[in-house]
Design a protein around this motif. Sequence first.
Motif, PDB file in Angstrom:
ATOM      1  N   GLU A  70       0.863  -1.181   0.000  1.00 23.96           N
ATOM      2  CA  GLU A  70       0.000   0.000   0.000  1.00 23.96           C
ATOM      3  C   GLU A  70       0.892   1.220   0.000  1.00 23.96           C
ATOM      4  O   GLU A  70       1.717   1.388   0.893  1.00 23.96           O
ATOM      5  CB  GLU A  70      -0.889   0.012   1.249  1.00 23.96           C
ATOM      6  CG  GLU A  70      -2.131  -0.805   1.096  1.00 23.96           C
ATOM      7  CD  GLU A  70      -3.104  -0.560   2.239  1.00 23.96           C
ATOM      8  OE1 GLU A  70      -3.332   0.618   2.597  1.00 23.96           O
ATOM      9  OE2 GLU A  70      -3.613  -1.560   2.755  1.00 23.96           O
ATOM     10  N   LEU A  71       0.727   2.051  -1.016  1.00 23.25           N
ATOM     11  CA  LEU A  71       1.494   3.281  -1.083  1.00 23.25           C
ATOM     12  C   LEU A  71       0.717   4.408  -0.434  1.00 23.25           C
ATOM     13  O   LEU A  71      -0.512   4.474  -0.549  1.00 23.25           O
ATOM     14  CB  LEU A  71       1.807   3.648  -2.534  1.00 23.25           C
ATOM     15  CG  LEU A  71       2.659   2.662  -3.330  1.00 23.25           C
ATOM     16  CD1 LEU A  71       2.891   3.194  -4.742  1.00 23.25           C
ATOM     17  CD2 LEU A  71       3.976   2.392  -2.641  1.00 23.25           C
ATOM     18  N   ALA A  88      12.556  -6.429   2.801  1.00 22.35           N
ATOM     19  CA  ALA A  88      11.826  -5.419   3.573  1.00 22.35           C
ATOM     20  C   ALA A  88      12.008  -4.015   3.008  1.00 22.35           C
ATOM     21  O   ALA A  88      11.505  -3.056   3.587  1.00 22.35           O
ATOM     22  CB  ALA A  88      12.274  -5.452   5.029  1.00 22.35           C
ATOM     23  N   GLY A  89      12.694  -3.906   1.873  1.00 26.32           N
ATOM     24  CA  GLY A  89      12.906  -2.586   1.276  1.00 26.32           C
ATOM     25  C   GLY A  89      12.864  -2.646  -0.236  1.00 26.32           C
ATOM     26  O   GLY A  89      13.859  -2.345  -0.899  1.00 26.32           O
ATOM     27  N   PRO A  90      11.716  -3.040  -0.813  1.00 27.84           N
ATOM     28  CA  PRO A  90      11.647  -3.126  -2.277  1.00 27.84           C
ATOM     29  C   PRO A  90      11.780  -1.761  -2.945  1.00 27.84           C
ATOM     30  O   PRO A  90      11.422  -0.730  -2.375  1.00 27.84           O
ATOM     31  CB  PRO A  90      10.265  -3.732  -2.533  1.00 27.84           C
ATOM     32  CG  PRO A  90       9.460  -3.330  -1.350  1.00 27.84           C
ATOM     33  CD  PRO A  90      10.424  -3.317  -0.190  1.00 27.84           C
ATOM     34  N   ILE A  91      12.304  -1.787  -4.142  1.00 26.27           N
ATOM     35  CA  ILE A  91      12.394  -0.596  -4.986  1.00 26.27           C
ATOM     36  C   ILE A  91      11.147  -0.587  -5.864  1.00 26.27           C
ATOM     37  O   ILE A  91      10.805  -1.596  -6.480  1.00 26.27           O
ATOM     38  CB  ILE A  91      13.654  -0.635  -5.874  1.00 26.27           C
ATOM     39  CG1 ILE A  91      14.932  -0.632  -5.019  1.00 26.27           C
ATOM     40  CG2 ILE A  91      13.648   0.484  -6.897  1.00 26.27           C
ATOM     41  CD1 ILE A  91      15.262   0.687  -4.365  1.00 26.27           C
ATOM     42  N   ILE A  92      10.467   0.547  -5.900  1.00 27.80           N
ATOM     43  CA  ILE A  92       9.259   0.690  -6.723  1.00 27.80           C
ATOM     44  C   ILE A  92       9.562   1.719  -7.802  1.00 27.80           C
ATOM     45  O   ILE A  92      10.032   2.825  -7.501  1.00 27.80           O
ATOM     46  CB  ILE A  92       8.055   1.124  -5.869  1.00 27.80           C
ATOM     47  CG1 ILE A  92       7.841   0.107  -4.748  1.00 27.80           C
ATOM     48  CG2 ILE A  92       6.803   1.265  -6.735  1.00 27.80           C
ATOM     49  CD1 ILE A  92       6.846   0.525  -3.720  1.00 27.80           C
ATOM     50  N   LYS A  98      10.669   1.577  -0.770  1.00 27.90           N
ATOM     51  CA  LYS A  98       9.601   1.477   0.223  1.00 27.90           C
ATOM     52  C   LYS A  98      10.117   0.632   1.380  1.00 27.90           C
ATOM     53  O   LYS A  98      10.459  -0.528   1.194  1.00 27.90           O
ATOM     54  CB  LYS A  98       8.359   0.828  -0.406  1.00 27.90           C
ATOM     55  CG  LYS A  98       7.244   0.492   0.544  1.00 27.90           C
ATOM     56  CD  LYS A  98       6.347   1.655   0.734  1.00 27.90           C
ATOM     57  CE  LYS A  98       5.113   1.267   1.548  1.00 27.90           C
ATOM     58  NZ  LYS A  98       4.364   2.425   1.943  1.00 27.90           N
ATOM     59  N   VAL A  99      10.183   1.228   2.559  1.00 30.31           N
ATOM     60  CA  VAL A  99      10.593   0.477   3.735  1.00 30.31           C
ATOM     61  C   VAL A  99       9.345  -0.116   4.366  1.00 30.31           C
ATOM     62  O   VAL A  99       8.395   0.593   4.693  1.00 30.31           O
ATOM     63  CB  VAL A  99      11.345   1.379   4.739  1.00 30.31           C
ATOM     64  CG1 VAL A  99      11.726   0.589   5.978  1.00 30.31           C
ATOM     65  CG2 VAL A  99      12.584   1.980   4.083  1.00 30.31           C
TER      66      VAL A  99
END
Length: 144
Positions: A74-75, A115-119, A130-131
Amino acid sequence: MTKDGAVVNNQIIDSEKILTFPNGIPGFEKYTTYVVYHKEENDMSAFWLESCEDPDITFTLVDPSQYGLNYELELTDEERDLLKAEKAEDLGVFMVLSKKESSGKSAPGLNANIAGPIIINPRTQLGLQKVIYRSHLKTVIVQD
Protein backbone atom coordinates in the motif's frame (compact mmCIF):
# COMPACT_ATOMS: atom_id res chain seq x y z
CA MET A 1 28.38 -7.44 -16.63
CA THR A 2 30.59 -5.34 -18.86
CA LYS A 3 29.95 -1.68 -19.41
CA ASP A 4 31.37 0.87 -21.84
CA GLY A 5 33.17 2.96 -19.25
CA ALA A 6 31.87 4.81 -16.25
CA VAL A 7 28.60 6.70 -16.56
CA VAL A 8 30.12 10.02 -15.52
CA ASN A 9 32.66 9.78 -18.34
CA ASN A 10 30.12 8.66 -20.94
CA GLN A 11 28.77 11.68 -22.80
CA ILE A 12 26.00 9.76 -24.61
CA ILE A 13 23.42 8.20 -22.30
CA ASP A 14 19.99 7.18 -23.52
CA SER A 15 17.60 9.35 -21.47
CA GLU A 16 15.11 6.47 -21.41
CA LYS A 17 17.60 4.58 -19.24
CA ILE A 18 17.79 7.26 -16.55
CA LEU A 19 15.76 6.84 -13.37
CA THR A 20 15.30 9.55 -10.78
CA PHE A 21 14.78 8.84 -7.10
CA PRO A 22 13.62 12.28 -5.87
CA ASN A 23 14.37 11.38 -2.22
CA GLY A 24 17.36 9.19 -3.04
CA ILE A 25 17.62 5.67 -1.66
CA PRO A 26 17.85 5.34 2.15
CA GLY A 27 21.51 5.60 3.08
CA PHE A 28 22.30 7.12 -0.33
CA GLU A 29 20.02 10.17 -0.28
CA LYS A 30 22.43 12.46 -2.14
CA TYR A 31 22.47 10.13 -5.18
CA THR A 32 19.21 10.71 -7.03
CA THR A 33 19.79 9.78 -10.67
CA TYR A 34 20.76 6.34 -11.96
CA VAL A 35 21.39 4.67 -15.31
CA VAL A 36 19.64 1.31 -15.69
CA TYR A 37 21.41 -1.69 -17.20
CA HIS A 38 19.65 -4.99 -17.90
CA LYS A 39 20.92 -8.55 -18.29
CA GLU A 40 19.20 -11.90 -18.85
CA GLU A 41 21.04 -15.13 -18.28
CA ASN A 42 19.95 -18.70 -17.51
CA ASP A 43 16.25 -17.70 -17.52
CA MET A 44 16.98 -15.06 -14.87
CA SER A 45 16.72 -11.32 -15.35
CA ALA A 46 18.59 -8.66 -13.38
CA PHE A 47 18.91 -4.90 -13.49
CA TRP A 48 21.74 -2.70 -12.30
CA LEU A 49 21.34 0.87 -11.16
CA GLU A 50 24.52 2.92 -11.48
CA SER A 51 24.59 6.37 -9.92
CA CYS A 52 25.11 9.19 -12.41
CA GLU A 53 26.81 11.16 -9.61
CA ASP A 54 29.21 8.36 -8.56
CA PRO A 55 29.61 5.22 -10.72
CA ASP A 56 30.93 3.31 -7.69
CA ILE A 57 27.39 3.43 -6.22
CA THR A 58 25.50 0.55 -7.82
CA PHE A 59 22.53 -1.60 -6.89
CA THR A 60 21.43 -4.96 -8.31
CA LEU A 61 17.66 -5.37 -8.70
CA VAL A 62 15.63 -8.48 -9.47
CA ASP A 63 11.97 -9.22 -10.01
CA PRO A 64 10.80 -10.90 -6.78
CA SER A 65 8.45 -13.23 -8.69
CA GLN A 66 11.54 -14.98 -10.11
CA TYR A 67 12.03 -16.26 -6.57
CA GLY A 68 8.39 -17.04 -5.79
CA LEU A 69 7.83 -13.79 -3.86
CA ASN A 70 4.86 -11.49 -4.38
CA TYR A 71 4.36 -8.17 -2.66
CA GLU A 72 1.08 -6.65 -1.55
CA LEU A 73 2.00 -3.02 -0.98
CA GLU A 74 0.00 0.00 0.00
CA LEU A 75 1.49 3.28 -1.08
CA THR A 76 0.80 6.48 0.77
CA ASP A 77 -0.67 9.43 -1.14
CA GLU A 78 2.77 11.06 -0.90
CA GLU A 79 4.45 8.00 -2.45
CA ARG A 80 1.89 7.81 -5.27
CA ASP A 81 2.38 11.53 -5.94
CA LEU A 82 6.17 11.18 -5.89
CA LEU A 83 5.99 8.36 -8.48
CA LYS A 84 3.21 10.11 -10.43
CA ALA A 85 1.39 6.78 -10.44
CA GLU A 86 -2.14 6.70 -11.77
CA LYS A 87 -2.70 2.99 -11.15
CA ALA A 88 -0.88 0.05 -9.59
CA GLU A 89 -0.28 -1.55 -12.99
CA ASP A 90 2.00 1.40 -13.85
CA LEU A 91 4.54 0.30 -11.24
CA GLY A 92 7.29 -2.29 -11.09
CA VAL A 93 8.47 -3.78 -7.78
CA PHE A 94 12.03 -5.05 -7.40
CA MET A 95 14.23 -6.52 -4.66
CA VAL A 96 17.73 -5.22 -4.00
CA LEU A 97 20.43 -7.89 -3.89
CA SER A 98 23.71 -7.61 -2.03
CA LYS A 99 26.75 -9.85 -1.85
CA LYS A 100 27.33 -11.65 1.40
CA GLU A 101 31.06 -12.01 2.00
CA SER A 102 32.28 -15.30 3.37
CA SER A 103 33.05 -15.20 7.07
CA GLY A 104 34.86 -18.17 8.47
CA LYS A 105 32.42 -21.08 8.22
CA SER A 106 29.83 -19.52 5.90
CA ALA A 107 30.24 -19.45 2.15
CA PRO A 108 29.75 -16.24 0.14
CA GLY A 109 26.27 -15.72 -1.27
CA LEU A 110 23.57 -13.22 -2.16
CA ASN A 111 21.16 -11.54 0.21
CA ALA A 112 17.84 -10.03 -0.86
CA ASN A 113 16.41 -7.01 0.92
CA ILE A 114 12.77 -8.13 1.06
CA ALA A 115 11.83 -5.42 3.57
CA GLY A 116 12.91 -2.59 1.28
CA PRO A 117 11.65 -3.13 -2.28
CA ILE A 118 12.39 -0.60 -4.99
CA ILE A 119 9.26 0.69 -6.72
CA ILE A 120 9.63 2.19 -10.19
CA ASN A 121 7.21 3.92 -12.52
CA PRO A 122 8.76 3.24 -15.96
CA ARG A 123 6.44 5.77 -17.63
CA THR A 124 7.67 8.68 -15.50
CA GLN A 125 11.13 7.18 -14.82
CA LEU A 126 10.68 7.84 -11.10
CA GLY A 127 11.48 5.52 -8.24
CA LEU A 128 11.61 5.10 -4.49
CA GLN A 129 12.55 2.53 -1.92
CA LYS A 130 9.60 1.48 0.22
CA VAL A 131 10.59 0.48 3.74
CA ILE A 132 8.18 -2.17 5.00
CA TYR A 133 7.81 -2.32 8.75
CA ARG A 134 5.16 -5.07 8.79
CA SER A 135 5.41 -7.22 5.71
CA HIS A 136 2.60 -9.01 3.92
CA LEU A 137 4.85 -11.07 1.71
CA LYS A 138 3.60 -14.27 0.16
CA THR A 139 6.30 -16.88 -0.36
CA VAL A 140 5.94 -20.14 -2.25
CA ILE A 141 8.76 -22.51 -1.36
CA VAL A 142 7.44 -25.72 -2.92
CA GLN A 143 4.89 -25.75 -5.67
CA ASP A 144 2.92 -28.86 -6.73
